[in-house]
Design a protein around this motif. Structure first.
Motif, PDB file in Angstrom:
ATOM      1  N   LYS A  48       0.838  -1.176   0.000  1.00  0.00           N
ATOM      2  CA  LYS A  48       0.000   0.000   0.000  1.00  0.00           C
ATOM      3  C   LYS A  48       0.876   1.229   0.000  1.00  0.00           C
ATOM      4  O   LYS A  48       1.842   1.319   0.730  1.00  0.00           O
ATOM      5  N   GLN A  49       0.526   2.233  -0.807  1.00  0.00           N
ATOM      6  CA  GLN A  49       1.409   3.376  -0.963  1.00  0.00           C
ATOM      7  C   GLN A  49       1.684   4.042   0.370  1.00  0.00           C
ATOM      8  O   GLN A  49       2.792   4.452   0.659  1.00  0.00           O
ATOM      9  N   GLY A  50       0.670   4.149   1.208  1.00  0.00           N
ATOM     10  CA  GLY A  50       0.861   4.813   2.484  1.00  0.00           C
ATOM     11  C   GLY A  50       1.721   4.039   3.447  1.00  0.00           C
ATOM     12  O   GLY A  50       2.214   4.591   4.431  1.00  0.00           O
ATOM     13  N   ASP A  51       1.940   2.732   3.180  1.00  0.00           N
ATOM     14  CA  ASP A  51       2.745   1.915   4.083  1.00  0.00           C
ATOM     15  C   ASP A  51       4.222   1.956   3.750  1.00  0.00           C
ATOM     16  O   ASP A  51       5.046   1.477   4.499  1.00  0.00           O
ATOM     17  N   PHE A  69      18.293  -8.584  -4.950  1.00  0.00           N
ATOM     18  CA  PHE A  69      17.763  -7.224  -4.860  1.00  0.00           C
ATOM     19  C   PHE A  69      16.393  -7.265  -4.182  1.00  0.00           C
ATOM     20  O   PHE A  69      15.469  -7.931  -4.648  1.00  0.00           O
ATOM     21  N   ILE A  70      16.286  -6.562  -3.071  1.00  0.00           N
ATOM     22  CA  ILE A  70      15.033  -6.526  -2.315  1.00  0.00           C
ATOM     23  C   ILE A  70      14.005  -5.728  -3.116  1.00  0.00           C
ATOM     24  O   ILE A  70      14.341  -4.721  -3.750  1.00  0.00           O
ATOM     25  N   HIS A  71      12.764  -6.161  -3.056  1.00  0.00           N
ATOM     26  CA  HIS A  71      11.723  -5.466  -3.815  1.00  0.00           C
ATOM     27  C   HIS A  71      10.385  -5.611  -3.113  1.00  0.00           C
ATOM     28  O   HIS A  71      10.137  -6.565  -2.372  1.00  0.00           O
ATOM     29  N   GLN A  72       9.527  -4.633  -3.359  1.00  0.00           N
ATOM     30  CA  GLN A  72       8.135  -4.681  -2.923  1.00  0.00           C
ATOM     31  C   GLN A  72       7.341  -3.798  -3.870  1.00  0.00           C
ATOM     32  O   GLN A  72       7.887  -2.875  -4.489  1.00  0.00           O
ATOM     33  N   ALA A  73       6.065  -4.106  -4.012  1.00  0.00           N
ATOM     34  CA  ALA A  73       5.233  -3.357  -4.961  1.00  0.00           C
ATOM     35  C   ALA A  73       3.808  -3.286  -4.460  1.00  0.00           C
ATOM     36  O   ALA A  73       3.321  -4.226  -3.821  1.00  0.00           O
ATOM     37  N   ASP A  74       3.157  -2.169  -4.743  1.00  0.00           N
ATOM     38  CA  ASP A  74       1.769  -1.976  -4.321  1.00  0.00           C
ATOM     39  C   ASP A  74       0.958  -1.425  -5.475  1.00  0.00           C
ATOM     40  O   ASP A  74       1.490  -0.810  -6.400  1.00  0.00           O
ATOM     41  N   CYS A  75      -0.336  -1.653  -5.399  1.00  0.00           N
ATOM     42  CA  CYS A  75      -1.257  -1.128  -6.400  1.00  0.00           C
ATOM     43  C   CYS A  75      -1.700   0.273  -5.994  1.00  0.00           C
ATOM     44  O   CYS A  75      -2.023   0.510  -4.824  1.00  0.00           O
ATOM     45  N   LEU A  76      -1.761   1.156  -6.954  1.00  0.00           N
ATOM     46  CA  LEU A  76      -2.298   2.483  -6.707  1.00  0.00           C
ATOM     47  C   LEU A  76      -3.813   2.392  -6.575  1.00  0.00           C
ATOM     48  O   LEU A  76      -4.438   1.427  -7.032  1.00  0.00           O
ATOM     49  N   PRO A  77      -4.429   3.419  -5.973  1.00  0.00           N
ATOM     50  CA  PRO A  77      -5.877   3.318  -5.691  1.00  0.00           C
ATOM     51  C   PRO A  77      -6.761   3.278  -6.929  1.00  0.00           C
ATOM     52  O   PRO A  77      -7.906   2.842  -6.847  1.00  0.00           O
TER      53      PRO A  77
END
Length: 601
Positions: free
Chosen positions: A84-87, A363-371
């Motif tokens: 989540k973008q806010g996280d 390579f560390i990675h994480q991804a979130d969906c925009l609203p």
């Protein structure tokens, strides 16, 4: 619990799959999740060989290993994180490195080079990036990825098909530049501005059709996941993944990971079966469908080289360099990491349909969906446990065994008093005996190289790779010229066109360059092949034929002649009967094709 269920129905109008899952997980967990609100912590995952004379392999099918231990162990978390973008948290010492559109090269402090290729980046004429006219990967014809695969099929040499498909995958970056600057070194971002670049490879419509096939099971083929407030959960029920249940999970904010889509999608199978020849290592894939405003996976790094292909929607990615040298090019994937364990991102970017993001293992990675949009991407992965160290793990024991058999020095006894001056407790002692002991060990290790069966060890590695491989996908022409298109059938009360009439004048060649490997083993000379492999990883035993030693020259001749056809009479066997017998056997296994159809229909 029944009262809670009634209360849930009264409040929401129905009892969701996610609520049922929480109900099974424990009291007080029936609250319905609104999109974008976190899931509570605590939910847990519910947990012969074919013989023809001297031929081997096949036999009764083994039960496919649990995907969590077989397929998903290899590609499970490739490009899988969402947030989540806010996280998202970044290092307070400075803002994350954003990747703007257009050509850009940035370097993170102390980190590797990251290249961003924008949608208008063009390769100058004559440069390695510039593709020659008529290149099948770029020539007119349309048809999306299926059309691309058909055009590649016109190339006679499977090695060239693989090279051109990889060129298309990383375009407009040049493969040579990718190999020098990015492979195992640094991420590559390609922002193409072309939403239809991957058209036909895989879609949400394909995902839905696969669910409706009724062959998808939770945990084996599909994972339901979430990541919120620092907690990563898997919400897999037991049993078949029916569309109504799966889409209800999605509607309640859960991500859906389809493991090994190549087992369901012919296009993905075809795509990966070509790429695996380029890598010389298994090419796997997972697809990830994520609802707007959610994240499905915690930050982590993987043990594979990852190519993220954004198919639909868009996704917000953070990529971080390895934190220590020991995490660079790791042998194994990491556990889930916390936001507090992350430093400053090397790259932050929103991928849109048609874009590509590559990052090396470690390579560390994480991804979130925009609203405002869902996301569907497929991660293509390769090079798991394919390092020099992995090769030496196989080679050195074989070298030592050979040395023990052939060299008296390796069989001589240790000094009787070595326990008294060797060992950690004596490591700081100054003793001539210690010096002599260490020098002896160094001498034996150096001498061990002379006994290392390097080629035989590589053949064994190739044997393992062929077992990992997807079976080849045949073009229409290849099918017509192989046993798979041979017109044997039942007609007028009996079989017709059954006899395979190969003569000394029949012209033959290998189906593809990488379909066979000769291995000299204790039991004899084995020819391993991929044409009868399963699309499900290691569902079946390795396929092989036991070859008489006098046939090895003919196999090597076929390998060296590819992609040219050769007449059966030119095979270096002693007798014509042996030439025809060998060619017929290889044709029946799908290993050889003919220049012209054996039977005109």
């Amino acid at each position: 619990m029944a009262a809670c269920g009634a209360e849930e129905r009264q409040r929401t109008g129905r009892l969701s799959a996610l609520s049922v899952y929480r109900r099974a997980a424990g009291p007080g967990r029936l609250e319905r999740r609104r999109r974008g609100t976190p899931l509570p912590a605590g939910g847990k995952r519910t947990k012969a060989r074919l013989r023809r004379g001297a031929a081997g392999g096949g036999g009764p099918e083994r039960a496919a290993p649990p995907q969590g231990a077989a397929v998903s162990d290899r590609v499970e978390r490739a490009g899988s994180s969402e947030a989540k973008q806010g996280d998202l948290k970044t290092n307070p010492s400075g803002p994350p490195a954003k990747a703007p559109a257009g050509n850009l090269e940035t370097k993170s402090p102390g980190g590797p080079l990251t290249t961003s290729v924008g949608p208008r980046a063009k390769a100058p004429a004559g440069s390695p990036e510039a593709k020659p006219p008529g290149d099948p990967a770029t020539s007119p014809g349309g048809g999306g990825v299926p059309g691309l695969l058909r055009r590649l099929g016109r190339l006679e040499d499977s090695r060239r098909r693989a090279a051109e498909l990889f060129r298309w995958l990383v375009a407009p970056a040049a493969p040579e530049e990718f190999a020098r600057q990015h492979w195992e070194r640094a991420p590559l971002l390609v922002q193409r501005g072309d939403p239809g670049y991957y058209a036909g490879l895989f879609s949400t419509a394909d995902f839905d059709a696969i669910l409706r096939s009724g062959d998808v099971h939770f945990g084996t083929h599909l994972d339901v996941t979430s990541y919120a407030e620092g907690v990563r959960e898997t919400h897999n029920p037991v049993g078949r993944a029916l569309p109504a249940v799966v889409w209800d999970f999605y509607q309640n904010g859960c991500s859906l990971r389809l493991l090994s889509p190549q087992a369901f999608s012919t296009t993905v199978w075809h795509f990966l079966s070509i790429l695996q020849e380029h890598f010389g290592s298994m090419a796997g894939a997972n697809t990830y469908l994520t609802p707007p405003g959610t994240q499905g996976f915690a930050p982590h790094y993987d043990d594979i080289e990852a190519f993220v292909l954004q198919l639909e929607g868009k996704k917000h990615w953070h990529v971080y360099g390895p934190r220590t040298s020991s995490e660079a090019l790791p042998q194994f994937s990491s556990a889930n990491l916390t936001q507090a364990e992350l430093g400053e991102p090397l790259l932050e970017v929103v991928l849109e349909a048609g874009d590509l993001l590559y990052f090396p293992r470690g390579f560390i990675h994480q991804a979130d969906c925009l609203p405002d949009a869902h996301s569907l991407h497929i991660t293509v992965s390769s090079y798991q446990r394919n390092s020099w160290g992995d090769f030496l793990e196989k080679l050195l024991p074989a070298a030592l065994q050979m040395a023990l058999e052939e060299d008296l020095e390796y069989r001589q006894g240790l000094p009787m008093d070595c326990l008294g001056y060797m060992g950690v407790a004596n490591s700081d002692a100054v003793d001539a005996r210690r010096t002599a002991f260490v020098e002896k060990v160094q001498h034996l290790i150096k001498k061990l190289v002379d006994y290392a069966p390097i080629d035989a060890a590589m053949d064994q590695r190739a044997k393992s790779f062929l077992h990992d491989c997807l079976p080849p996908v045949l073009t229409q022409s290849e099918k017509q010229l192989s046993v798979y298109g041979f017109p044997a059938r039942w007609q007028d009360g009996g079989p017709r066109n059954v006899d395979i009439q190969i003569t000394k004048d029949t012209e033959v060649r290998l189906l593809h360059h990488g379909v066979v490997r000769l291995c000299n083993e204790e039991a004899g000379v084995m020819l391993y092949y991929t044409t009868e492999n399963s699309r499900v990883y290691h569902k079946e035993e390795p396929k092989y034929l036991e070859i008489d030693p006098e046939y090895t020259d003919s196999i090597e001749f076929l390998l060296s002649s590819y992609p040219n056809h050769v007449s059966v009479d030119t095979l270096p066997c002693d007798a014509l009967e042996d030439k025809i017998s060998l060619a017929t056997l290889l044709f029946e296994k799908g290993i050889l094709t003919t220049k012209k159809p054996l039977v005109q229909v």
